[in-house]
Design an enzyme around this catalytic site. Structure first.
Site, PDB file in Angstrom:
ATOM      1  N   CYS A   2       0.853  -1.184   0.000  1.00  0.00           N
ATOM      2  CA  CYS A   2       0.000   0.000   0.000  1.00  0.00           C
ATOM      3  C   CYS A   2       0.892   1.239   0.000  1.00  0.00           C
ATOM      4  O   CYS A   2       2.106   1.143   0.097  1.00  0.00           O
ATOM      5  CB  CYS A   2      -0.874  -0.009   1.238  1.00  0.00           C
ATOM      6  SG  CYS A   2      -1.713  -1.581   1.455  1.00  0.00           S
ATOM      7  N   ARG A  27       0.935   1.989  -6.071  1.00  0.00           N
ATOM      8  CA  ARG A  27       1.168   0.973  -5.033  1.00  0.00           C
ATOM      9  C   ARG A  27      -0.132   0.337  -4.542  1.00  0.00           C
ATOM     10  O   ARG A  27      -0.098  -0.631  -3.785  1.00  0.00           O
ATOM     11  CB  ARG A  27       1.876   1.598  -3.825  1.00  0.00           C
ATOM     12  CG  ARG A  27       3.319   1.932  -4.077  1.00  0.00           C
ATOM     13  CD  ARG A  27       3.974   2.322  -2.781  1.00  0.00           C
ATOM     14  NE  ARG A  27       4.043   1.209  -1.866  1.00  0.00           N
ATOM     15  CZ  ARG A  27       5.109   0.449  -1.684  1.00  0.00           C
ATOM     16  NH1 ARG A  27       6.191   0.684  -2.363  1.00  0.00           N
ATOM     17  NH2 ARG A  27       5.094  -0.534  -0.814  1.00  0.00           N
ATOM     18  N   TRP A  74      -3.937  -1.550  -1.186  1.00  0.00           N
ATOM     19  CA  TRP A  74      -3.957  -2.727  -2.072  1.00  0.00           C
ATOM     20  C   TRP A  74      -4.302  -3.870  -1.140  1.00  0.00           C
ATOM     21  O   TRP A  74      -3.472  -4.300  -0.340  1.00  0.00           O
ATOM     22  CB  TRP A  74      -2.590  -2.911  -2.726  1.00  0.00           C
ATOM     23  CG  TRP A  74      -2.518  -4.123  -3.587  1.00  0.00           C
ATOM     24  CD1 TRP A  74      -2.049  -5.348  -3.236  1.00  0.00           C
ATOM     25  CD2 TRP A  74      -2.930  -4.233  -4.950  1.00  0.00           C
ATOM     26  NE1 TRP A  74      -2.137  -6.202  -4.302  1.00  0.00           N
ATOM     27  CE2 TRP A  74      -2.675  -5.554  -5.367  1.00  0.00           C
ATOM     28  CE3 TRP A  74      -3.495  -3.340  -5.861  1.00  0.00           C
ATOM     29  CZ2 TRP A  74      -2.970  -5.994  -6.654  1.00  0.00           C
ATOM     30  CZ3 TRP A  74      -3.771  -3.796  -7.139  1.00  0.00           C
ATOM     31  CH2 TRP A  74      -3.512  -5.101  -7.526  1.00  0.00           C
ATOM     32  N   ASN A 100       1.347  -0.695   5.966  1.00  0.00           N
ATOM     33  CA  ASN A 100       1.688  -1.354   4.709  1.00  0.00           C
ATOM     34  C   ASN A 100       2.383  -2.650   5.104  1.00  0.00           C
ATOM     35  O   ASN A 100       3.318  -2.608   5.895  1.00  0.00           O
ATOM     36  CB  ASN A 100       2.622  -0.405   3.936  1.00  0.00           C
ATOM     37  CG  ASN A 100       3.213  -1.013   2.697  1.00  0.00           C
ATOM     38  OD1 ASN A 100       2.781  -2.073   2.259  1.00  0.00           O
ATOM     39  ND2 ASN A 100       4.193  -0.345   2.134  1.00  0.00           N
ATOM     40  N   GLY A 101       1.904  -3.803   4.619  1.00  0.00           N
ATOM     41  CA  GLY A 101       2.540  -5.074   4.989  1.00  0.00           C
ATOM     42  C   GLY A 101       1.511  -6.054   5.524  1.00  0.00           C
ATOM     43  O   GLY A 101       0.317  -5.922   5.254  1.00  0.00           O
ATOM     44  N   GLU A 482       7.558 -19.891 -20.517  1.00  0.00           N
ATOM     45  CA  GLU A 482       7.410 -18.565 -19.922  1.00  0.00           C
ATOM     46  C   GLU A 482       8.546 -17.645 -20.389  1.00  0.00           C
ATOM     47  O   GLU A 482       8.322 -16.475 -20.695  1.00  0.00           O
ATOM     48  CB  GLU A 482       7.373 -18.683 -18.388  1.00  0.00           C
ATOM     49  CG  GLU A 482       7.315 -17.381 -17.622  1.00  0.00           C
ATOM     50  CD  GLU A 482       6.142 -16.478 -17.973  1.00  0.00           C
ATOM     51  OE1 GLU A 482       5.233 -16.904 -18.708  1.00  0.00           O
ATOM     52  OE2 GLU A 482       6.156 -15.313 -17.523  1.00  0.00           O
ATOM     53  N   LYS A 486       8.054 -14.105 -22.477  1.00  0.00           N
ATOM     54  CA  LYS A 486       8.603 -12.817 -22.025  1.00  0.00           C
ATOM     55  C   LYS A 486       9.356 -12.137 -23.159  1.00  0.00           C
ATOM     56  O   LYS A 486       9.193 -10.947 -23.389  1.00  0.00           O
ATOM     57  CB  LYS A 486       9.562 -12.995 -20.832  1.00  0.00           C
ATOM     58  CG  LYS A 486       8.954 -13.331 -19.501  1.00  0.00           C
ATOM     59  CD  LYS A 486       8.196 -12.222 -18.814  1.00  0.00           C
ATOM     60  CE  LYS A 486       6.760 -12.186 -19.216  1.00  0.00           C
ATOM     61  NZ  LYS A 486       5.807 -13.009 -18.556  1.00  0.00           N
ATOM     62  N   GLU A 489       6.890 -10.867 -25.983  1.00  0.00           N
ATOM     63  CA  GLU A 489       5.971  -9.760 -25.731  1.00  0.00           C
ATOM     64  C   GLU A 489       6.656  -8.419 -25.543  1.00  0.00           C
ATOM     65  O   GLU A 489       6.088  -7.395 -25.896  1.00  0.00           O
ATOM     66  CB  GLU A 489       5.035 -10.068 -24.545  1.00  0.00           C
ATOM     67  CG  GLU A 489       5.727 -10.262 -23.220  1.00  0.00           C
ATOM     68  CD  GLU A 489       4.734 -10.586 -22.103  1.00  0.00           C
ATOM     69  OE1 GLU A 489       5.123 -11.268 -21.157  1.00  0.00           O
ATOM     70  OE2 GLU A 489       3.581 -10.135 -22.176  1.00  0.00           O
ATOM     71  N   HIS A 505      11.524 -34.138 -33.904  1.00  0.00           N
ATOM     72  CA  HIS A 505      10.280 -34.449 -34.612  1.00  0.00           C
ATOM     73  C   HIS A 505       9.857 -33.300 -35.520  1.00  0.00           C
ATOM     74  O   HIS A 505       8.696 -33.226 -35.920  1.00  0.00           O
ATOM     75  CB  HIS A 505       9.182 -34.806 -33.611  1.00  0.00           C
ATOM     76  CG  HIS A 505       9.552 -36.004 -32.780  1.00  0.00           C
ATOM     77  ND1 HIS A 505       9.577 -37.269 -33.302  1.00  0.00           N
ATOM     78  CD2 HIS A 505       9.979 -36.110 -31.505  1.00  0.00           C
ATOM     79  CE1 HIS A 505       9.981 -38.121 -32.370  1.00  0.00           C
ATOM     80  NE2 HIS A 505      10.237 -37.439 -31.258  1.00  0.00           N
ATOM     81  N   LYS A 604      -2.664  -4.656 -19.956  1.00  0.00           N
ATOM     82  CA  LYS A 604      -2.354  -5.362 -18.715  1.00  0.00           C
ATOM     83  C   LYS A 604      -3.453  -6.345 -18.341  1.00  0.00           C
ATOM     84  O   LYS A 604      -3.197  -7.447 -17.896  1.00  0.00           O
ATOM     85  CB  LYS A 604      -2.119  -4.350 -17.586  1.00  0.00           C
ATOM     86  CG  LYS A 604      -1.738  -4.980 -16.249  1.00  0.00           C
ATOM     87  CD  LYS A 604      -0.397  -5.687 -16.335  1.00  0.00           C
ATOM     88  CE  LYS A 604      -0.066  -6.495 -15.115  1.00  0.00           C
ATOM     89  NZ  LYS A 604       0.979  -7.511 -15.383  1.00  0.00           N
TER      90      LYS A 604
END
Ligand code: F6R
Length: 609
Positions: A2, A27, A74, A100-101, A482, A486, A489, A505, A604
């Protein structure tokens, strides 16, 4: 993740608080609030939604006063709502706190405080801090805060206000950032520099365990033992935009570097006190409940789908339940066999991806029990699923997902161990061994991030202009997928991942002199097999960069370069092995001058089909 602000001085606190919060919305932005001492009491104003909603709420009656604190949230504990928004207060309203946490022992403390007569208003972990302060308050604000800190466990940055001490704020931190901005006849507190940069560039950066008593013309900083700490003033020379990214050039790089903390936060409260097993209070599953399922589907898109592939491996290997993994846009239209004996796990960072949400709704309609792994509390997917496990990665701003992926892997790993213990599919000693290895992962990611120079060099040296191939077997193949995504994109380079054994193959026809191949060889159980596939591409004169675990002295004999990650159980290596691939993609994109945080054609959150 946050955002926190605080002000004490001669000016109207609300002006700085709302301005500072507007710089911290990256945040967290599910709710916001401020508290200002108005000469009589501490007035708290807060509401769900972005800061604009709060501004709108107070526009005709802005809290007046020259000391105050603010927060943009958040959500972790408790969905986004007016009442869960910060600041939080005790029963009397005299003690006010922003946080925050994560307070890990909040449930125990909450029970204790309820027994003593405290009435709670929210579902948050933070509110216990305000009530605890009320409980231990002995007239000495500073000493009472110290007592609170002795009793809470977890990670935090905290700012406290007390009606009885209306000229001071107390702040402290543990594993979360906190800075104090030095003004002239006024001082500022913030979780991050962007909030204060328009007011002052002179700051004190607090270290873990330090506590500051901040008044308009003095700042006294002490350590955990109460001894005075003399701090150097840190002059901020970043511009506002760089400050928002914590000094990193891009959000993506910042988020890659946030992974040790994101992973640690995701693990917190889910490892048993004795460190030998996994607890999932959110689920409370039993053997009877699990034995009722004959199949699990994991459904997701993009990076989250890649995390699902690793999840399948973990669940099948550790808990021995058959798992199928599907791309959400395929799953929803392919008439899958689903009934009450099906468990559906959806994975989504945003919790808003339209195909994943549709797959979830359809499966529920057909009788499946559903579980969501998501990063956004209160998101559509979190609300729709029967049960939710959150990755506590904090907001992910860069389009390319990084810390969401690693935290999803962590969650799948913990979930599989949790299931294995319930079902008795793994000996207790093996579970304890894996939990011990798991707890080393945050430090191992930090180690992997400590020297990025060779990766920068590879990215430049090879230019990665046309095609890049990623190969691996078993879990290495999942990570290869993955890694290739990355690179595609953000750098727009054509990249493909192949199961190494599949090359001959067909794809081997594309491997010619100079073609870059990223070869993952971290899985001991298939190491020799992977090595022979690597020899196949090397024989065609490909340029091979190998990814191996420390202690592997073999791979370098067969490839052009090796990037090493710390040695751990082969099940956990994907969480480390993906890090150099994220960095490689990042630096390749930089070398090509791409807009890393906002790659072309991508958004996003994909809320349309
Ligand atoms: C890739 C990426 C996307 C997302 C996908 C699913 O870096 O970010 O592939 O993983 O769009 O998004 P969520 O996880 O929000 O459902």
């Amino acid at each position: 993740m946050c955002g926190i602000v605080g002000y004490v001085g001669d000016k109207q606190a609300a002006d700085f608080l709302t301005e500072g919060l507007s710089k911290l919305e990256y945040r967290g932005y599910d709710s916001a609030g401020i508290a200002v001492y108005d000469g009589e009491k501490i007035r708290v104003e807060k509401c769900v939604g972005r800061l604009a909603a709060l501004r709108d709420k107070i526009k005709d009656d802005v809290p007046q006063g020259t000391i105050g604190i603010g927060h943009t949230r958040w959500a972790t504990h408790g969905r986004p709502s007016d009442v869960n928004a910060h600041p939080h207060t005790d029963c009397s309203g005299d003690f006010v706190v922003v946080h925050n946490g994560i307070i890990e022992n909040y449930l125990t403390l909450k029970e204790e405080l309820i027994e003593k007569g405290h009435a709670f208003k929210s579902e948050t972990d933070t509110e216990v801090v305000a009530h605890l302060l009320e409980e231990v308050y002995n007239g000495d604000f500073e000493e009472s805060v110290r007592e609170v800190l002795r009793r809470i466990e977890g990670s935090y940055s905290l700012v406290f206000m007390c009606r009885q001490h209306p000229d001071e704020l107390i702040c402290t931190k543990q594993d979360n950032p906190l800075v104090i901005g030095l003004g002239d006849g006024e001082n500022f507190i913030a979780s991050d520099i962007p909030a204060i940069i328009s007011r002052t560039r002179r700051t004190y950066i607090l270290n873990d365990g330090e506590m500051a008593v901040v008044k308009k013309d003095s700042i006294v900083i002490t350590n955990r033992k109460g001894e005075l700490v003399t701090k150097k003033v840190f002059e901020v020379n970043w511009n506002a935009e760089a400050a928002e990214k914590g000094g990193f050039e891009h959000f993506m790089l910042k988020e890659i570097h946030e992974q040790p903390k994101a992973v640690r936060d995701t693990m917190s409260q889910r490892v048993a006190k004795d460190g030998k097993s996994i607890v999932m209070d959110e689920l409370k599953w039993t053997a009877d409940y699990l034995n009722d399922f004959n199949k699990i589907y994991i459904v997701a898109c993009g990076t989250a789908y890649h995390a699902g592939l690793v999840g399948k491996y973990y669940i099948e290997k550790l808990a021995r339940i058959p798992v199928e993994v599907d791309i959400a846009s395929e799953f929803r239209y392919r008439d899958p066999i689903i009934d009450e004996k099906t468990m559906l796990i959806v994975v989504s960072q945003s919790g808003e991806t339209s195909d994943t949400l549709a797959a979830l709704k359809e499966s529920k309609r057909r009788g499946a029990k559903t579980l969501a792994l998501t990063n956004v509390v209160g998101s559509s997917i979190a609300r729709e699923a029967d049960q939710v496990l959150y990755t506590w990665a904090g907001p992910e701003i860069a389009v390319a997902s990084t810390k969401a992926y690693t935290t999803q892997l962590i969650l799948f790993f913990m979930l599989s161990l949790y299931m294995a213990e319930i079902l008795g599919t793994l000996p207790k000693e093996r579970i304890a061994e894996l939990v011990a290895e798991l707890q080393k992962v945050p430090a191992q990611i930090s180690e992997t991030l400590s020297d990025v120079e060779p990766i920068k060099t590879f990215a430049k040296q090879y230019g990665f202009n046309e095609d890049v191939f990623y190969i691996g077997r078993s879990l290495d193949y999942d990570v290869a997928l993955e890694g290739a995504l990355k690179l595609k994109e953000i750098s727009y380079i054509h990249a493909e991942a192949y199961a190494a054994g599949e090359l001959k193959h067909g794809t081997l026809a594309l491997i010619v002199e100079g073609v870059p191949v990223i070869a993952l060889a971290t899985q001991k159980s298939v190491y020799e097999k992977t090595l022979s596939n690597i020899k196949e591409v090397k024989a065609r004169d490909a340029v091979v960069i190998g990814i191996a675990a420390e202690g592997d002295d073999e791979l370098e004999k067969y490839v052009d370069h090796v990037m090493k990650v710390p040695e751990t159980d082969e099940l956990l290596i994907p969480i480390l092995a993906v890090v150099p691939l994220q960095l490689l993609a990042y630096y390749a994109a930089i070398t090509r001058g791409c807009d890393v945080d906002k790659p072309r054609n991508l958004a996003k959150s994909v809320t349309v089909e």
